[in-house]
Motif scaffolding. Structure first.
Motif, PDB file in Angstrom:
ATOM      1  N   ARG A 113       0.824  -1.214   0.000  1.00  0.00           N
ATOM      2  CA  ARG A 113       0.000   0.000   0.000  1.00  0.00           C
ATOM      3  C   ARG A 113       0.861   1.269   0.000  1.00  0.00           C
ATOM      4  O   ARG A 113       0.507   2.270  -0.602  1.00  0.00           O
ATOM      5  N   TYR A 114       2.004   1.218   0.687  1.00  0.00           N
ATOM      6  CA  TYR A 114       2.891   2.392   0.770  1.00  0.00           C
ATOM      7  C   TYR A 114       4.306   1.989   0.353  1.00  0.00           C
ATOM      8  O   TYR A 114       5.203   1.874   1.196  1.00  0.00           O
ATOM      9  N   PRO A 115       4.513   1.758  -0.925  1.00  0.00           N
ATOM     10  CA  PRO A 115       5.821   1.250  -1.393  1.00  0.00           C
ATOM     11  C   PRO A 115       6.969   2.238  -1.239  1.00  0.00           C
ATOM     12  O   PRO A 115       8.135   1.835  -1.271  1.00  0.00           O
ATOM     13  N   LEU A 116       6.669   3.535  -1.069  1.00  0.00           N
ATOM     14  CA  LEU A 116       7.738   4.534  -0.980  1.00  0.00           C
ATOM     15  C   LEU A 116       8.178   4.801   0.454  1.00  0.00           C
ATOM     16  O   LEU A 116       9.093   5.593   0.687  1.00  0.00           O
ATOM     17  N   TYR A 117       7.552   4.148   1.426  1.00  0.00           N
ATOM     18  CA  TYR A 117       7.835   4.427   2.836  1.00  0.00           C
ATOM     19  C   TYR A 117       9.303   4.148   3.189  1.00  0.00           C
ATOM     20  O   TYR A 117       9.804   3.044   3.010  1.00  0.00           O
ATOM     21  N   LEU A 118       9.973   5.177   3.659  1.00  0.00           N
ATOM     22  CA  LEU A 118      11.389   5.133   4.077  1.00  0.00           C
ATOM     23  C   LEU A 118      12.332   4.711   2.960  1.00  0.00           C
ATOM     24  O   LEU A 118      13.455   4.260   3.231  1.00  0.00           O
ATOM     25  N   ARG A 133      14.673   2.714 -12.436  1.00  0.00           N
ATOM     26  CA  ARG A 133      15.954   2.786 -11.722  1.00  0.00           C
ATOM     27  C   ARG A 133      16.100   4.129 -11.012  1.00  0.00           C
ATOM     28  O   ARG A 133      16.492   4.189  -9.843  1.00  0.00           O
ATOM     29  N   LYS A 134      15.774   5.217 -11.720  1.00  0.00           N
ATOM     30  CA  LYS A 134      15.896   6.545 -11.119  1.00  0.00           C
ATOM     31  C   LYS A 134      14.948   6.725  -9.941  1.00  0.00           C
ATOM     32  O   LYS A 134      15.273   7.398  -8.962  1.00  0.00           O
ATOM     33  N   LEU A 135      13.771   6.114 -10.057  1.00  0.00           N
ATOM     34  CA  LEU A 135      12.769   6.277  -8.994  1.00  0.00           C
ATOM     35  C   LEU A 135      12.955   5.275  -7.854  1.00  0.00           C
ATOM     36  O   LEU A 135      12.217   5.315  -6.866  1.00  0.00           O
ATOM     37  N   ASN A 136      13.920   4.361  -8.006  1.00  0.00           N
ATOM     38  CA  ASN A 136      14.215   3.363  -6.983  1.00  0.00           C
ATOM     39  C   ASN A 136      12.999   2.455  -6.727  1.00  0.00           C
ATOM     40  O   ASN A 136      12.635   2.165  -5.593  1.00  0.00           O
ATOM     41  N   VAL A 137      12.355   2.016  -7.821  1.00  0.00           N
ATOM     42  CA  VAL A 137      11.206   1.115  -7.729  1.00  0.00           C
ATOM     43  C   VAL A 137      11.395  -0.001  -8.742  1.00  0.00           C
ATOM     44  O   VAL A 137      12.302   0.039  -9.581  1.00  0.00           O
ATOM     45  N   ASP A 138      10.505  -1.008  -8.682  1.00  0.00           N
ATOM     46  CA  ASP A 138      10.659  -2.123  -9.622  1.00  0.00           C
ATOM     47  C   ASP A 138       9.356  -2.499 -10.317  1.00  0.00           C
ATOM     48  O   ASP A 138       9.246  -3.567 -10.908  1.00  0.00           O
ATOM     49  N   ASN A 139       8.327  -1.639 -10.248  1.00  0.00           N
ATOM     50  CA  ASN A 139       7.096  -1.933 -10.977  1.00  0.00           C
ATOM     51  C   ASN A 139       6.367  -0.634 -11.303  1.00  0.00           C
ATOM     52  O   ASN A 139       6.677   0.434 -10.767  1.00  0.00           O
ATOM     53  N   LYS A 140       5.375  -0.742 -12.186  1.00  0.00           N
ATOM     54  CA  LYS A 140       4.665   0.431 -12.693  1.00  0.00           C
ATOM     55  C   LYS A 140       3.910   1.162 -11.589  1.00  0.00           C
ATOM     56  O   LYS A 140       3.947   2.398 -11.507  1.00  0.00           O
ATOM     57  N   THR A 141       3.211   0.408 -10.729  1.00  0.00           N
ATOM     58  CA  THR A 141       2.415   1.046  -9.665  1.00  0.00           C
ATOM     59  C   THR A 141       3.277   1.923  -8.775  1.00  0.00           C
ATOM     60  O   THR A 141       2.941   3.081  -8.498  1.00  0.00           O
ATOM     61  N   LYS A 143      14.818   5.752   0.075  1.00  0.00           N
ATOM     62  CA  LYS A 143      15.620   6.911  -0.303  1.00  0.00           C
ATOM     63  C   LYS A 143      15.240   7.353  -1.705  1.00  0.00           C
ATOM     64  O   LYS A 143      15.208   6.561  -2.633  1.00  0.00           O
ATOM     65  N   ARG A 144      14.935   8.649  -1.840  1.00  0.00           N
ATOM     66  CA  ARG A 144      14.581   9.176  -3.154  1.00  0.00           C
ATOM     67  C   ARG A 144      15.847   9.355  -3.968  1.00  0.00           C
ATOM     68  O   ARG A 144      16.687  10.183  -3.662  1.00  0.00           O
ATOM     69  N   ALA A 145      15.957   8.566  -5.028  1.00  0.00           N
ATOM     70  CA  ALA A 145      17.184   8.583  -5.830  1.00  0.00           C
ATOM     71  C   ALA A 145      17.129   9.606  -6.956  1.00  0.00           C
ATOM     72  O   ALA A 145      18.098   9.800  -7.670  1.00  0.00           O
ATOM     73  N   LEU A 158       3.437   6.151  -8.282  1.00  0.00           N
ATOM     74  CA  LEU A 158       3.346   6.777  -6.959  1.00  0.00           C
ATOM     75  C   LEU A 158       4.542   7.691  -6.713  1.00  0.00           C
ATOM     76  O   LEU A 158       4.398   8.826  -6.233  1.00  0.00           O
ATOM     77  N   ALA A 159       5.734   7.184  -7.051  1.00  0.00           N
ATOM     78  CA  ALA A 159       6.950   7.972  -6.851  1.00  0.00           C
ATOM     79  C   ALA A 159       6.945   9.206  -7.750  1.00  0.00           C
ATOM     80  O   ALA A 159       7.347  10.303  -7.339  1.00  0.00           O
ATOM     81  N   ALA A 160       6.477   9.054  -8.978  1.00  0.00           N
ATOM     82  CA  ALA A 160       6.432  10.185  -9.903  1.00  0.00           C
ATOM     83  C   ALA A 160       5.471  11.256  -9.412  1.00  0.00           C
ATOM     84  O   ALA A 160       5.748  12.459  -9.530  1.00  0.00           O
ATOM     85  N   ARG A 161       4.350  10.843  -8.839  1.00  0.00           N
ATOM     86  CA  ARG A 161       3.403  11.824  -8.284  1.00  0.00           C
ATOM     87  C   ARG A 161       4.019  12.566  -7.111  1.00  0.00           C
ATOM     88  O   ARG A 161       3.792  13.763  -6.926  1.00  0.00           O
ATOM     89  N   SER A 162       4.799  11.864  -6.294  1.00  0.00           N
ATOM     90  CA  SER A 162       5.431  12.530  -5.151  1.00  0.00           C
ATOM     91  C   SER A 162       6.441  13.575  -5.595  1.00  0.00           C
ATOM     92  O   SER A 162       6.733  14.515  -4.854  1.00  0.00           O
ATOM     93  N   LEU A 163       6.974  13.420  -6.822  1.00  0.00           N
ATOM     94  CA  LEU A 163       7.924  14.398  -7.362  1.00  0.00           C
ATOM     95  C   LEU A 163       7.223  15.497  -8.160  1.00  0.00           C
ATOM     96  O   LEU A 163       7.874  16.408  -8.666  1.00  0.00           O
TER      97      LEU A 163
END
Length: 789
Positions: free
Chosen positions: A714-719, A769-777, A721-723, A781-786
Motif C-alpha cells: 500500500r505504501y511502497p515509498l515508505y522510508l 531505476r531513477k525512482l528506486n522502484v521495480d514496478n509500474k504502480t 531513499k529518493r534517488a 506513486l513515486a512520480a506523483r510525489s515528485l
C-alpha cells in the motif's frame, strides 16, 4: 551603490516585460537591495526623468507635462515613494500613471501602499519585489569576479545562505575579502553591526518621531501582537502606527496576528533606544513585556525579560508557578538553567519547587539527584502542618506516579492508595499528564505495555478509579487506552474506532486536549493502515484547528511530527525536508520529552539514507528506554535498528528476532506492521527461518507477515531513499512515464511516439531505476510525489 553591482536576471526580465507592454512598474525592497542602481543600469544610455521623494519639494514643472500625439513614451522614475505624504502629489502621480505618453517606474522600500492599490488592480502594475532583487549565486560570483575577489566554493555557499542576496552586505563582504578576511560568523557579525549602524544613523532619522519612538519601545521583544505592543508602549494607536510602519519600508511582516521586524533593524532600534532612553527606561519596557507574557502563561520569555530587568522575586514566583504544571505543559527543560541557578535554601522553602527539581532531574535521567529532592520533600512533609503539609503530600503522590525513572510497574498500587491519601483528607492530586503530549496513552508519560494483556479487565475494575484520581486528565483516558491496546493487537477495527471516537468526545467534555490527541493519534494510524490518506489529512487538519483555538500549543510540535510520518508513507520528501529543519537537534542536547520527534527523525534519516545518524540517535533512545523501563520504545528502537543494520550490510537477524519475541509476548502487531515497506525486505529474507524456528506463535506470525506485506504494498515509498529529482526526467522519458499513467501499454506507447517497443522498455527500465522502484504502480506513486504527474 557599488558600480560593480550585478542586477538579478529575474528583476531585469520583469523590467523588460513591463517596457514592452507599457506597464507601470512598482519596484520595492528594503535598504541595501540595489533598487535605484538596478533602474539606473537598466536605463543606462536612455533619457529619463528621475525624481526622489527625499528631495521634496520638487521644482515647478518637475513632472513632465502632457504632450498629445507624442510617439515615443518618456520614462519617469519616482524614487523613495515611501517618503511621499502629500495627497496633492499622490494625485498628480496617479494622473501621470494614466498617461499614454509616459512609462512610469515607482521605487519604494515598502510593498504597494493602500493609495496605489485601486490603480494597481485597474492597470495591473508589474511588481518587482524584494525577492526579485536578491542577488543569487550567479550574481554573487559575477560581482566578486568584477571586484577581483578570490573566493572558494564554500565562500559562495556561505554567502548564499547568510547574505540574503543583499547588495549592501555583499559590497562590505567583498571589501573585507580583498583585505584577506574569509566569510564566516565573525565577518557576518561585523557586517550586521555596520548595517545596523547605517540604518540607525541614516534611515531611522528620516522616520516620523512617533513611529520611531513606538518601534524603539517594542524592539525589546523579537516579535509582538497588537496587545503586547500596547502593553509595552502604553500607546492606544498601535494599529495606525503599524500601518504607518508598513508604508515606511519593507522591514515588518505579519503572520497570524504576530508582527516581526527584521533582525538587523531590531539591532538598530535597540542601539538608538539605549542612547535615547538609557538602560533603566529600557528596563521599564522589558518589564511591561514580561508582565504581559506572565499574564498569558508564556513563562520562558517572561523569565528571560524579568532576568534582564533584575526582578529576582518575580523569577522565583514564576518558577514555582511553572513547577505546578505537569512536564507536558510546563517548561522544565527549557527553564532548567533558572532552576539550577536557584539557591538550595530557596528551593527547600517550597514543596512545589522541591517536587519540580525531582521531576526535572528525572527527566534528565539523573536518578540520584531526583531521589535526593524526593527525600528532601518527604522530610519536609513530615514536619510541615496545615495546608503546606497537604501540598507536600499531594506532590509526593504526584511524584510516586509520575517520575519517569521509576517506570510504571508499581503505578497501579500507588493509584489504589491515593484516594485515602488525598481525597479522604481534603487533598488533591496536582495537574497530571498521562501522555506527555504524545499521541499515545500506552507509550505516553509512562509505558503501560504490561497492562495490555489484561486491558479489558483493568478498564472495568481500575478504570473508574484512575479517572477519579486524575480528574480532568482522566476524562476519556480509559477508552483511549483500551482503543489503543486493541489497535496494537490488531483487534476489531470497528471496536477500536468506536472506543477512540468516544474517548475524543469525553475529552472534549471537560477533559483535556492531550487525551483527545492520544485518541486522534491512534485514529490516524488506523486510517493510514487502511490506506485512507485523505481521511488522515482531514482529521489532522480539523484537530489542529481545535488545538489552536483551545491554545493547546504544546501539542503542535508532535502534531507536525505526525504529519511528517504521513509524508514518509506517501514518499513526500519535500515535506519531510521542511520538517527536518524544525526537528530537535539530538547532538546539541538530548531531551527525553522529545522522544516522539526523535523517533520520527530516525525514520527521516532512514528515508534520506543517513544510516550513521539514524543509528547514533537510536542508541541514545535505546539507552533512555533501558534507564526508564520503557519496553515500547525499546522494541521500536530495536526494530528500527535492525532495519538500519540490514541496509548497511551489518548483522541484523538476531536483533530482529529479539524484537519479534518481545512484541509477540504482548501480542502486538502494529508496532511491526506499520513499518511496512521498511521491514518487509527483512521478512522476505527471514520468513522461512522464522516459520521453521517455531519460537513464535504461528497464528500471530501469519497475521504479522500478511499485514506487513499489505502495508508494504500500500505504501511502497515508505522510508525509501529518493534517488531522483524532477529535473532527472525530461523529453521522451517523461512522456513515457505520463503515458503509462494514462494506462497505455508498451506497444501503444511505441505507436504513439513512433518508437520501437524495445526502446520504450529501455526508458521504462531507466525511469524505474531513477525512482528506486521495480514496478509500474510504485513508479507512478513515486512520480506523483515528485510532481511529475
Amino acid at each position: 551603490m557599488d558600480q560593480n553591482y550585478i542586477a538579478p536576471a529575474s528583476a531585469l526580465k520583469k523590467l523588460k516585460k513591463a517596457r514592452n507592454l507599457s506597464q507601470t512598474v512598482y519596484l520595492y525592497g528594503a535598504t541595501g537591495y540595489g533598487k535605484t542602481e538596478l533602474v539606473r543600469q537598466y536605463l543606462s544610455g536612455r533619457r529619463y526623468t528621475y525624481l526622489s521623494c527625499e528631495e521634496l519639494p520638487w521644482e515647478d514643472g518637475a513632472l513632465p507635462r502632457s504632450e498629445p500625439g507624442r510617439q515615443n513614451r518618456r520614462v519617469v522614475v519616482i524614487d523613495d515613494l515611501h517618503r511621499l505624504k502629500s495627497e496633492k502629489l499622490r494625485q498628480e502621480i496617479l494622473a501621470l500613471e494614466e498617461r499614454e505618453d509616459i512609462w512610469l517606474i515607482l521605487v519604494s522600500r515598502s510593498p504597494l501602499p493602500a493609495w496605489l492599490m485601486p490603480r494597481h488592480i485597474k492597470s495591473v502594475f508589474v511588481v518587482v519585489s524584494e525577492d526579485d532583487l536578491r542577488m543569487g549565486r550567479d550574481e554573487i560570483t559575477a560581482y566578486l569576479d568584477a571586484r577581483g575577489v578570490v573566493y572558494t566554493e564554500e565562500d559562495i555557499l556561505y554567502l548564499q545562505n547568510t547574505a540574503e542576496g543583499n547588495a549592501y552586505v555583499l559590497h562590505h563582504v567583498a571589501l573585507r575579502m580583498k583585505e584577506g578576511q574569509s566569510p564566516g560568523p565573525e565577518l557576518r557579525t561585523e557586517i550586521r553591526e555596520a548595517f545596523a549602524s547605517y540604518l540607525e544613523n541614516v534611515v531611522l532619522v528620516c522616520w516620523d518621531s512617533d513611529l520611531l519612538e513606538f518601534l524603539m519601545q517594542v524592539s525589546v521583544v523579537d516579535e509582538f501582537t497588537l496587545e503586547l505592543a500596547e502593553m509595552i508602549s502604553g500607546n492606544l494607536h498601535v494599529t495606525a502606527l503599524l500601518e504607518q510602519a508598513g508604508e515606511a519600508g519593507n522591514f515588518i511582516t505579519q503572520e497570524d496576528g504576530t508582527y516581526r521586524l527584521r533582525p538587523v533593524l531590531i539591532d538598530a532600534l535597540r542601539n538608538r533606544a539605549l542612547k535615547l532612553y538609557g538602560r533603566e527606561r529600557v528596563k521599564d519596557f522589558k518589564y511591561n513585556a514580561a508582565l504581559y507574557y506572565e499574564m498569558h502563561d508564556e513563562v520562558v520569555p517572561a523569565l528571560r525579560l524579568f532576568e534582564e530587568c533584575g526582578k529576582t522575586e518575580r523569577i522565583k514566583n514564576l518558577l514555582i508557578r511553572n513547577a505546578r504544571m505537569n512536564p507536558g505543559n510546563g517548561h522544565y527543560y527549557e527553564l532548567r538553567r533558572y532552576y539550577f541557578n536557584m539557591d538550595e535554601r530557596e528551593i527547600e522553602d517550597s514543596p512545589v519547587l522541591m517536587a519540580g527539581m525531582s521531576m526535572l532531574h528525572s527527566m534528565l535521567m539523573d536518578d540520584e539527584k531526583s531521589e535526593y529532592w524526593y527525600e528532601k520533600l518527604k522530610a519536609f512533609a513530615t514536619n510541615a502542618k496545615g495546608g503546606v503539609r497537604r501540598e507536600a503530600l499531594s506532590r509526593l503522590a504526584y511524584l510516586d506516579i509520575g517520575l519517569p525513572h521509576r517506570g510504571s510497574r508499581d503505578v497501579l498500587e500507588i493509584i489504589k492508595n491515593i484516594p485515602a491519601l488525598l481525597f479522604d483528607k481534603g487533598n488533591r492530586l496536582p495537574e497530571f499528564s498521562v501522555t506527555s503530549n504524545l499521541p499515545s496513552t500506552m507509550n505516553g508519560g509512562k509505558d503501560f505495555c504490561h497492562w495490555s494483556p489484561d486491558d479489558t479487565k483493568l478498564a472495568k475494575t481500575v478504570g473508574p478509579l484512575v479517572e477519579r484520581v486524575l480528574g480532568s486528565y482522566g476524562k476519556g483516558l480509559v477508552k483511549a487506552a483500551l482503543g489503543e491496546s486493541y489497535y496494537e493487537k490488531g483487534e476489531d477495527n470497528y471496536e477500536v474506532m468506536s472506543l477512540l471516537t468516544r474517548a475524543q468526545v469525553e475529552a472534549g467534555q471537560g477533559g483535556t486536549m492531550e487525551i483527545a490527541f492520544a485518541a486522534v493519534g491512534v485514529r490516524v494510524r488506523l486510517a493510514l493502515l487502511q490506506g485512507d490518506s485523505p481521511a488522515v489529512r482531514e482529521l489532522l487538519a480539523s484537530f489542529e484547528q481545535s488545538v489552536r483555538e483551545n491554545r493547546a500549543v504544546q501539542l503542535l510540535p508532535n502534531i507536525q511530527a505526525l504529519r511528517c510520518r504521513l509524508a514518509l508513507y506517501e514518499g513526500d520528501m519535500d515535506m519531510v525536508e521542511r520538517w527536518m529543519k524544525t526537528a530537535p537537534d539530538e547532538d546539541r542536547e538530548f531531551c527525553s520529552l522529545e522522544r516522539y520527534r526523535y523517533l520520527t527523525k530516525v525514520r527521516c534519516y532512514l528515508a534520506n539514507g543517513e544510516y550513521t545518524k539514524a543509528q547514533a540517535l537510536l542508541e541514545k533512545l535505546r539507552y533512555y528506554a533501558e534507564q526508564t523501563g520503557r519496553p515500547y520504545v525499546r522494541m521500536e528502537t530495536g526494530l528500527l535498528s535492525a532495519i538500519t543494520k540490514e541496509r548497511v550490510g551489518g548483522p541484523w537477524q538476531e536483533e530482529l528476532a529479539i524484537v519479534l519475541k518481545e512484541v509477540e509476548r504482548y501480542r502486538f502487531l502494529r508496532l511491526i506492521t506499520e513499518e511496512g515497506a521498511a521491514v518487509w525486505p527483512l521478512f522476505q529474507r527471514e520468513k522461512k527461518a522464522l516459520q521453521e524456528a517455531g519460537t513464535l506463535n504461528k497464528d500471530w506470525l501469519r497475521r504479522l507477515l500478511a499485514e506487513a506485506e499489505e502495508v508494504a504494498r500500500r505504501y511502497p515509498l515508505y522510508l525509501k531513499k529518493r534517488a531522483a529529482v524532477a529535473a532527472d526526467f525530461k523529453g521522451v522519458a517523461l512522456t513515457i512515464l505520463r503515458l503509462q499513467a494514462d494506462g497505455l501499454s508498451v506497444n501503444r506507447i511505441a505507436q504513439r511516439l513512433d518508437l520501437k517497443p524495445d526502446n520504450v522498455k529501455y526508458h521504462i527500465k531507466e525511469n524505474y531505476r531513477k525512482l528506486n522502484v521495480d514496478n509500474k504502480t510504485d513508479a507512478l506513486l513515486a512520480a506523483r510525489s515528485l510532481g511529475l504527474l
